[in-house]
Motif scaffolding. Sequence first.
Motif, PDB file in Angstrom:
ATOM      1  N   ILE A  23       0.029  -7.208  10.315  1.00  0.00           N
ATOM      2  CA  ILE A  23      -0.259  -7.438   8.899  1.00  0.00           C
ATOM      3  C   ILE A  23      -0.666  -6.141   8.221  1.00  0.00           C
ATOM      4  O   ILE A  23      -0.192  -5.809   7.138  1.00  0.00           O
ATOM      5  CB  ILE A  23      -1.350  -8.516   8.742  1.00  0.00           C
ATOM      6  CG1 ILE A  23      -0.806  -9.875   9.185  1.00  0.00           C
ATOM      7  CG2 ILE A  23      -1.863  -8.574   7.308  1.00  0.00           C
ATOM      8  CD1 ILE A  23      -1.855 -10.943   9.315  1.00  0.00           C
ATOM      9  N   VAL A  24      -1.545  -5.381   8.868  1.00  0.00           N
ATOM     10  CA  VAL A  24      -2.056  -4.142   8.279  1.00  0.00           C
ATOM     11  C   VAL A  24      -0.950  -3.103   8.144  1.00  0.00           C
ATOM     12  O   VAL A  24      -0.789  -2.473   7.099  1.00  0.00           O
ATOM     13  CB  VAL A  24      -3.227  -3.585   9.122  1.00  0.00           C
ATOM     14  CG1 VAL A  24      -3.612  -2.202   8.668  1.00  0.00           C
ATOM     15  CG2 VAL A  24      -4.418  -4.511   9.034  1.00  0.00           C
ATOM     16  N   VAL A  25      -0.171  -2.915   9.183  1.00  0.00           N
ATOM     17  CA  VAL A  25       0.860  -1.881   9.177  1.00  0.00           C
ATOM     18  C   VAL A  25       2.007  -2.256   8.234  1.00  0.00           C
ATOM     19  O   VAL A  25       2.679  -1.376   7.695  1.00  0.00           O
ATOM     20  CB  VAL A  25       1.372  -1.639  10.616  1.00  0.00           C
ATOM     21  CG1 VAL A  25       2.526  -0.668  10.649  1.00  0.00           C
ATOM     22  CG2 VAL A  25       0.247  -1.117  11.486  1.00  0.00           C
ATOM     23  N   GLY A  26       2.196  -3.530   7.979  1.00  0.00           N
ATOM     24  CA  GLY A  26       3.274  -3.977   7.120  1.00  0.00           C
ATOM     25  C   GLY A  26       3.042  -3.729   5.640  1.00  0.00           C
ATOM     26  O   GLY A  26       3.964  -3.838   4.838  1.00  0.00           O
ATOM     27  N   GLY A  29       2.013   1.788   1.776  1.00  0.00           N
ATOM     28  CA  GLY A  29       0.990   2.799   1.582  1.00  0.00           C
ATOM     29  C   GLY A  29       0.128   3.067   2.800  1.00  0.00           C
ATOM     30  O   GLY A  29      -0.635   4.031   2.827  1.00  0.00           O
ATOM     31  N   VAL A  30       0.214   2.234   3.823  1.00  0.00           N
ATOM     32  CA  VAL A  30      -0.590   2.421   5.035  1.00  0.00           C
ATOM     33  C   VAL A  30       0.046   3.509   5.886  1.00  0.00           C
ATOM     34  O   VAL A  30       1.221   3.445   6.220  1.00  0.00           O
ATOM     35  CB  VAL A  30      -0.711   1.108   5.838  1.00  0.00           C
ATOM     36  CG1 VAL A  30      -1.415   1.345   7.164  1.00  0.00           C
ATOM     37  CG2 VAL A  30      -1.436   0.061   5.028  1.00  0.00           C
ATOM     38  N   GLU A  31      -0.745   4.528   6.199  1.00  0.00           N
ATOM     39  CA  GLU A  31      -0.249   5.629   7.020  1.00  0.00           C
ATOM     40  C   GLU A  31      -0.606   5.458   8.490  1.00  0.00           C
ATOM     41  O   GLU A  31       0.182   5.794   9.364  1.00  0.00           O
ATOM     42  CB  GLU A  31      -0.809   6.947   6.487  1.00  0.00           C
ATOM     43  CG  GLU A  31      -0.283   7.278   5.108  1.00  0.00           C
ATOM     44  CD  GLU A  31      -0.897   8.532   4.535  1.00  0.00           C
ATOM     45  OE1 GLU A  31      -1.712   9.188   5.227  1.00  0.00           O
ATOM     46  OE2 GLU A  31      -0.571   8.856   3.395  1.00  0.00           O
ATOM     47  N   VAL A  45      -8.176   1.735   8.823  1.00  0.00           N
ATOM     48  CA  VAL A  45      -6.902   1.918   8.134  1.00  0.00           C
ATOM     49  C   VAL A  45      -6.985   3.160   7.269  1.00  0.00           C
ATOM     50  O   VAL A  45      -7.949   3.343   6.521  1.00  0.00           O
ATOM     51  CB  VAL A  45      -6.573   0.693   7.251  1.00  0.00           C
ATOM     52  CG1 VAL A  45      -5.242   0.877   6.562  1.00  0.00           C
ATOM     53  CG2 VAL A  45      -6.587  -0.572   8.062  1.00  0.00           C
ATOM     54  N   THR A  46      -5.986   4.031   7.361  1.00  0.00           N
ATOM     55  CA  THR A  46      -5.880   5.202   6.503  1.00  0.00           C
ATOM     56  C   THR A  46      -4.598   5.070   5.714  1.00  0.00           C
ATOM     57  O   THR A  46      -3.537   4.806   6.270  1.00  0.00           O
ATOM     58  CB  THR A  46      -5.838   6.495   7.346  1.00  0.00           C
ATOM     59  OG1 THR A  46      -6.976   6.517   8.199  1.00  0.00           O
ATOM     60  CG2 THR A  46      -5.840   7.719   6.460  1.00  0.00           C
ATOM     61  N   ALA A  53      -9.707  -4.566  -0.933  1.00  0.00           N
ATOM     62  CA  ALA A  53     -10.076  -5.968  -1.121  1.00  0.00           C
ATOM     63  C   ALA A  53      -8.886  -6.888  -0.856  1.00  0.00           C
ATOM     64  O   ALA A  53      -9.032  -7.959  -0.250  1.00  0.00           O
ATOM     65  CB  ALA A  53     -10.601  -6.181  -2.530  1.00  0.00           C
ATOM     66  N   GLN A  54      -7.710  -6.488  -1.293  1.00  0.00           N
ATOM     67  CA  GLN A  54      -6.511  -7.299  -1.073  1.00  0.00           C
ATOM     68  C   GLN A  54      -6.187  -7.364   0.421  1.00  0.00           C
ATOM     69  O   GLN A  54      -5.810  -8.425   0.932  1.00  0.00           O
ATOM     70  CB  GLN A  54      -5.339  -6.725  -1.840  1.00  0.00           C
ATOM     71  CG  GLN A  54      -4.089  -7.545  -1.738  1.00  0.00           C
ATOM     72  CD  GLN A  54      -2.932  -6.938  -2.507  1.00  0.00           C
ATOM     73  OE1 GLN A  54      -3.024  -5.815  -2.990  1.00  0.00           O
ATOM     74  NE2 GLN A  54      -1.855  -7.671  -2.617  1.00  0.00           N
ATOM     75  N   LEU A  55      -6.344  -6.257   1.114  1.00  0.00           N
ATOM     76  CA  LEU A  55      -6.097  -6.232   2.554  1.00  0.00           C
ATOM     77  C   LEU A  55      -7.079  -7.139   3.288  1.00  0.00           C
ATOM     78  O   LEU A  55      -6.697  -7.889   4.187  1.00  0.00           O
ATOM     79  CB  LEU A  55      -6.196  -4.798   3.080  1.00  0.00           C
ATOM     80  CG  LEU A  55      -6.061  -4.598   4.582  1.00  0.00           C
ATOM     81  CD1 LEU A  55      -4.718  -5.091   5.078  1.00  0.00           C
ATOM     82  CD2 LEU A  55      -6.260  -3.149   4.938  1.00  0.00           C
ATOM     83  N   THR A  56      -8.344  -7.115   2.885  1.00  0.00           N
ATOM     84  CA  THR A  56      -9.349  -7.966   3.513  1.00  0.00           C
ATOM     85  C   THR A  56      -9.041  -9.440   3.270  1.00  0.00           C
ATOM     86  O   THR A  56      -9.148 -10.259   4.182  1.00  0.00           O
ATOM     87  CB  THR A  56     -10.743  -7.616   2.973  1.00  0.00           C
ATOM     88  OG1 THR A  56     -10.973  -6.223   3.141  1.00  0.00           O
ATOM     89  CG2 THR A  56     -11.824  -8.370   3.712  1.00  0.00           C
ATOM     90  N   MET A  57      -8.664  -9.772   2.042  1.00  0.00           N
ATOM     91  CA  MET A  57      -8.325 -11.160   1.730  1.00  0.00           C
ATOM     92  C   MET A  57      -7.099 -11.627   2.525  1.00  0.00           C
ATOM     93  O   MET A  57      -7.045 -12.768   2.989  1.00  0.00           O
ATOM     94  CB  MET A  57      -8.067 -11.326   0.229  1.00  0.00           C
ATOM     95  CG  MET A  57      -9.300 -11.168  -0.619  1.00  0.00           C
ATOM     96  SD  MET A  57     -10.526 -12.431  -0.327  1.00  0.00           S
ATOM     97  CE  MET A  57      -9.715 -13.820  -1.041  1.00  0.00           C
ATOM     98  N   LEU A  58      -6.123 -10.750   2.687  1.00  0.00           N
ATOM     99  CA  LEU A  58      -4.924 -11.096   3.451  1.00  0.00           C
ATOM    100  C   LEU A  58      -5.260 -11.337   4.920  1.00  0.00           C
ATOM    101  O   LEU A  58      -4.775 -12.304   5.521  1.00  0.00           O
ATOM    102  CB  LEU A  58      -3.888  -9.984   3.314  1.00  0.00           C
ATOM    103  CG  LEU A  58      -2.505 -10.252   3.883  1.00  0.00           C
ATOM    104  CD1 LEU A  58      -1.851 -11.416   3.167  1.00  0.00           C
ATOM    105  CD2 LEU A  58      -1.647  -9.015   3.745  1.00  0.00           C
ATOM    106  N   LEU A  59      -6.104 -10.489   5.496  1.00  0.00           N
ATOM    107  CA  LEU A  59      -6.519 -10.680   6.888  1.00  0.00           C
ATOM    108  C   LEU A  59      -7.352 -11.951   7.034  1.00  0.00           C
ATOM    109  O   LEU A  59      -7.231 -12.670   8.032  1.00  0.00           O
ATOM    110  CB  LEU A  59      -7.317  -9.472   7.371  1.00  0.00           C
ATOM    111  CG  LEU A  59      -6.507  -8.221   7.680  1.00  0.00           C
ATOM    112  CD1 LEU A  59      -7.425  -7.039   7.916  1.00  0.00           C
ATOM    113  CD2 LEU A  59      -5.616  -8.450   8.880  1.00  0.00           C
TER     114      LEU A  59
END
Length: 121
Positions: A23-26, A29-31, A45-46, A53-59
Amino acid sequence: MKQKMAIKVSMNGQKSRSKAMKIVVGLPGVESAALKGDDKTQIEVTGDGVDAAQLTMLLRKKVGFAELVSVTAVGGEKKEEKKEDKKEDPKAQPLVWPSTTPYYIYEVPPTSQYHDPCSIM
């Protein structure tokens, strides 16, 4: 702006860890992403332009409990820009559409003296 964020996610096994990493790598903008902590429950995550906030909500929606621990800006390499003596044209103005154009065009249909458009008369 490049930033580094740490998110604590409740991951029980290898299956949930791999699901969270996918989910995170997908996201655009995630390097880079890495598991941190003693029990590998934090994801670091870098990326550039990633909404924490959007990434946290998605997880939270896909994996389980997720908590945003920290967000820090990463100082990237600053490039020195050379200033050149280019003068911009002071007369250049943005193009504005003229307001005198009609919004619609009404055309009257041609009438003939031999053909009456009304069939009743």
